[in-house]
Write a protein that holds these residues in place. Structure first.
Motif, short mmCIF file in Angstrom:
data_model
loop_
_atom_site.label_atom_id
_atom_site.label_comp_id
_atom_site.label_asym_id
_atom_site.label_seq_id
_atom_site.Cartn_x
_atom_site.Cartn_y
_atom_site.Cartn_z
N GLU A 284 0.84 -1.21 0.00
CA GLU A 284 0.00 0.00 0.00
C GLU A 284 0.87 1.25 0.00
OE1 GLU A 284 -2.57 -1.30 3.42
OE2 GLU A 284 -4.08 -0.20 2.27
N ILE A 285 1.93 1.19 0.78
CA ILE A 285 2.81 2.37 0.83
C ILE A 285 3.48 2.59 -0.52
CG2 ILE A 285 4.85 3.36 1.92
CD1 ILE A 285 4.17 1.75 4.43
N ARG A 286 4.07 1.52 -1.06
CA ARG A 286 4.78 1.66 -2.34
C ARG A 286 3.83 2.16 -3.45
NH1 ARG A 286 9.80 -0.44 -2.38
NH2 ARG A 286 10.34 -2.10 -0.91
N ASN A 287 2.62 1.61 -3.47
CA ASN A 287 1.70 1.93 -4.57
C ASN A 287 1.08 3.32 -4.46
OD1 ASN A 287 2.17 -0.63 -5.57
ND2 ASN A 287 0.36 -1.54 -4.59
N THR A 288 1.20 3.94 -3.30
CA THR A 288 0.56 5.25 -3.11
C THR A 288 1.57 6.36 -2.79
OG1 THR A 288 0.15 4.71 -0.77
CG2 THR A 288 -1.62 4.25 -2.33
N LEU A 289 2.84 6.05 -2.86
CA LEU A 289 3.86 7.06 -2.50
C LEU A 289 3.76 8.32 -3.37
CD1 LEU A 289 7.30 5.38 -1.69
CD2 LEU A 289 5.90 6.86 -0.23
N GLY A 290 3.28 8.16 -4.61
CA GLY A 290 3.15 9.30 -5.50
C GLY A 290 2.15 10.35 -5.03
N CYS A 291 1.30 9.96 -4.09
CA CYS A 291 0.38 10.94 -3.50
C CYS A 291 1.06 11.79 -2.45
CB CYS A 291 -0.81 10.22 -2.87
SG CYS A 291 -1.76 9.19 -3.99
N LEU A 292 2.16 11.27 -1.92
CA LEU A 292 2.82 11.93 -0.79
C LEU A 292 4.09 12.65 -1.21
CD1 LEU A 292 2.45 12.14 2.32
CD2 LEU A 292 4.03 10.22 2.52
N LEU A 293 4.84 12.02 -2.09
CA LEU A 293 6.12 12.57 -2.54
C LEU A 293 6.02 12.95 -4.01
CD1 LEU A 293 8.48 9.97 -0.81
CD2 LEU A 293 7.75 12.22 0.05
N LYS A 294 6.59 14.10 -4.37
CA LYS A 294 6.42 14.62 -5.73
C LYS A 294 7.74 14.79 -6.46
CE LYS A 294 2.14 14.65 -4.74
NZ LYS A 294 1.29 15.80 -4.60
N GLU A 295 8.80 14.18 -5.95
CA GLU A 295 10.10 14.21 -6.63
C GLU A 295 10.59 12.78 -6.76
OE1 GLU A 295 11.52 16.81 -7.88
OE2 GLU A 295 10.42 18.47 -6.92
N VAL A 296 11.08 12.42 -7.96
CA VAL A 296 11.51 11.04 -8.17
C VAL A 296 12.66 10.66 -7.24
CG1 VAL A 296 13.10 11.68 -10.03
CG2 VAL A 296 12.19 9.35 -9.93
N GLU A 297 13.52 11.65 -6.95
CA GLU A 297 14.62 11.36 -6.01
C GLU A 297 14.09 11.00 -4.62
OE1 GLU A 297 14.34 13.97 -7.92
OE2 GLU A 297 16.16 14.26 -9.14
N ASP A 298 13.03 11.67 -4.21
CA ASP A 298 12.46 11.38 -2.90
C ASP A 298 11.81 10.00 -2.87
OD1 ASP A 298 13.27 13.86 -2.08
OD2 ASP A 298 11.31 14.82 -2.31
N ILE A 299 11.14 9.65 -3.96
CA ILE A 299 10.50 8.33 -4.01
C ILE A 299 11.55 7.23 -4.00
CG2 ILE A 299 9.12 6.80 -5.48
CD1 ILE A 299 7.48 9.23 -6.31
N LYS A 300 12.64 7.44 -4.75
CA LYS A 300 13.70 6.43 -4.77
C LYS A 300 14.37 6.30 -3.40
CE LYS A 300 14.89 6.74 -9.69
NZ LYS A 300 15.95 7.13 -10.69
N ARG A 301 14.31 7.35 -2.62
CA ARG A 301 14.94 7.32 -1.31
C ARG A 301 14.22 6.33 -0.37
NH1 ARG A 301 18.52 10.60 1.01
NH2 ARG A 301 18.67 10.58 3.29
N VAL A 302 12.96 6.06 -0.67
CA VAL A 302 12.19 5.13 0.18
C VAL A 302 12.57 3.70 -0.22
CG1 VAL A 302 9.92 4.52 1.05
CG2 VAL A 302 10.35 6.86 0.31
N ASP A 303 13.74 3.28 0.20
CA ASP A 303 14.18 1.91 -0.08
C ASP A 303 13.66 0.97 1.00
OD1 ASP A 303 15.70 2.57 2.12
OD2 ASP A 303 17.59 2.74 1.02
N ASP A 304 14.13 -0.28 0.98
CA ASP A 304 13.60 -1.26 1.94
C ASP A 304 13.89 -0.83 3.38
OD1 ASP A 304 12.60 -2.79 -0.07
OD2 ASP A 304 14.29 -4.18 -0.17
#
Length: 322
Positions: A284-304
């Motif tokens: 759920e977190i991975r599939n909805t991160l785009g609602c919370l973070l708006k920069e690709v670098e920030d999304i990539k930062r959410v690793d395991d």
């Protein structure tokens, strides 16, 4: 500032402001309610600074809705001109009037009102009201109805644009050379927002009351979600708030604001349309991160590793709330 010019909102008490916030489901602390009520009573513009997504623009919308006032918005940007903010002349309509009156380029169809081939009339009238195109600042100064003028993201406009605002905000008037001085009989509520991408002039700050909107606390963000996303299970909402708060501790390019948390909560609620109330999981977190973070670098930062940290934060928040 005379009493009659502030009459529209000068009687608003702090209780009235709180009632307006409550009616619009806007969660605000005492410092916001007090500062806003003072701005209304004193007839002063309100300069609101804070991180993007903190609810600065929403504040103006809430005031308009809560006080049944029209919202007039001026979105600032680099290169914003006085013509775009104040007024322009309808050159096409002016040209047609001149042609109809037999002026330069005559030959266009007449108006049918008997003024064709009358250059003197055309010269006198093309700078009349009927050819004026009001832009947000001028529109906010005219009329008697309650209005909220939102000057949004003023730090995006060039510094020179602030000079124009000084006259408007000091005397609630502006000069239109062809028509004279336009002065607001009933000044609007003025809310100016800034993301602090550049410093604003001292002259502008002196004309305003100042309010800094800080990122929401855990408790405040939870209260916001309860009001804005009531369809989401309360314990899941707490988990989202815990994770959003933990993410704000990371060196992100764009930390999530309250607006992003609301979007995230709505997305999770939509996916949980069956009313499920179990703890949020990795997918759920991975599939909805785009609602919370708006920069690709920030999304990539959410690793395991960070994902595990977020889940811990969610579990802790849920445990503390139970």
């Amino acid at each position: 500032m005379t009493d009659d010019r502030t009459a529209a909102f000068a009687d608003a008490t702090e209780a009235d402001v709180r009632a307006a916030f409550d009616a619009e489901s806007y969660v605000a602390g005492d410092e916001i309610s007090t500062t806003v009520s003072l701005a209304l009573r004193l007839g002063k513009p309100l300069l609101v600074e804070g991180e993007p997504g903190a609810g600065k623009t929403e504040l103006a919308k809430v005031l308009a809705g809560g006080f049944d006032a029209d919202l007039i918005r001026l979105q600032c940007y680099e290169g914003l001109t006085a013509e775009s903010a104040l007024y322009e002349w309808n050159y096409t309509k002016q040209l047609l009037a001149v042609q109809a009156a037999g002026g330069p380029g005559a030959g266009a169809p007449g108006t049918g009102d008997g003024t064709e081939n009358d250059p003197e009339r055309a010269d006198d009238s093309v700078f009349a009201e009927e050819y004026l195109l009001e832009r947000p600042l001028l529109r906010a100064l005219r009329g008697d109805e309650p209005r909220v003028l939102l000057i949004d993201e003023v730090d995006r406009a060039d510094e020179a644009f602030e000079a124009l605002l000084l006259e408007v905000l000091s005397d609630f008037q502006v000069s239109v050379p062809e028509l004279g001085t336009v002065r607001a009989e009933t000044p609007p509520i003025v809310v100016i927002t800034s993301n602090r991408t550049r410093g604003l002039s001292d002259a502008l700050k002196r004309r305003c009351l100042y309010l800094h909107v800080a990122p929401p606390s855990m408790e405040k963000e939870r209260a916001i979600l309860e009001r804005k996303v009531p369809e989401l299970d309360g314990r899941v909402a707490v988990e989202l708030c815990g994770m959003a708060g933990r993410l704000r501790e990371e060196p992100l390019l764009k930390p999530p604001g309250a607006a992003e948390t609301i979007d995230w909560a709505r997305a999770v609620a939509a996916l949980r349309h069956d009313g499920a109330d179990g703890s949020i999981d990795r997918d759920e977190i991975r599939n909805t991160l785009g609602c919370l973070l708006k920069e690709v670098e920030d999304i990539k930062r959410v690793d395991d590793d960070l994902l595990a940290t977020l889940l811990d934060a969610a579990e802790t928040a849920r445990a503390e709330a139970d």
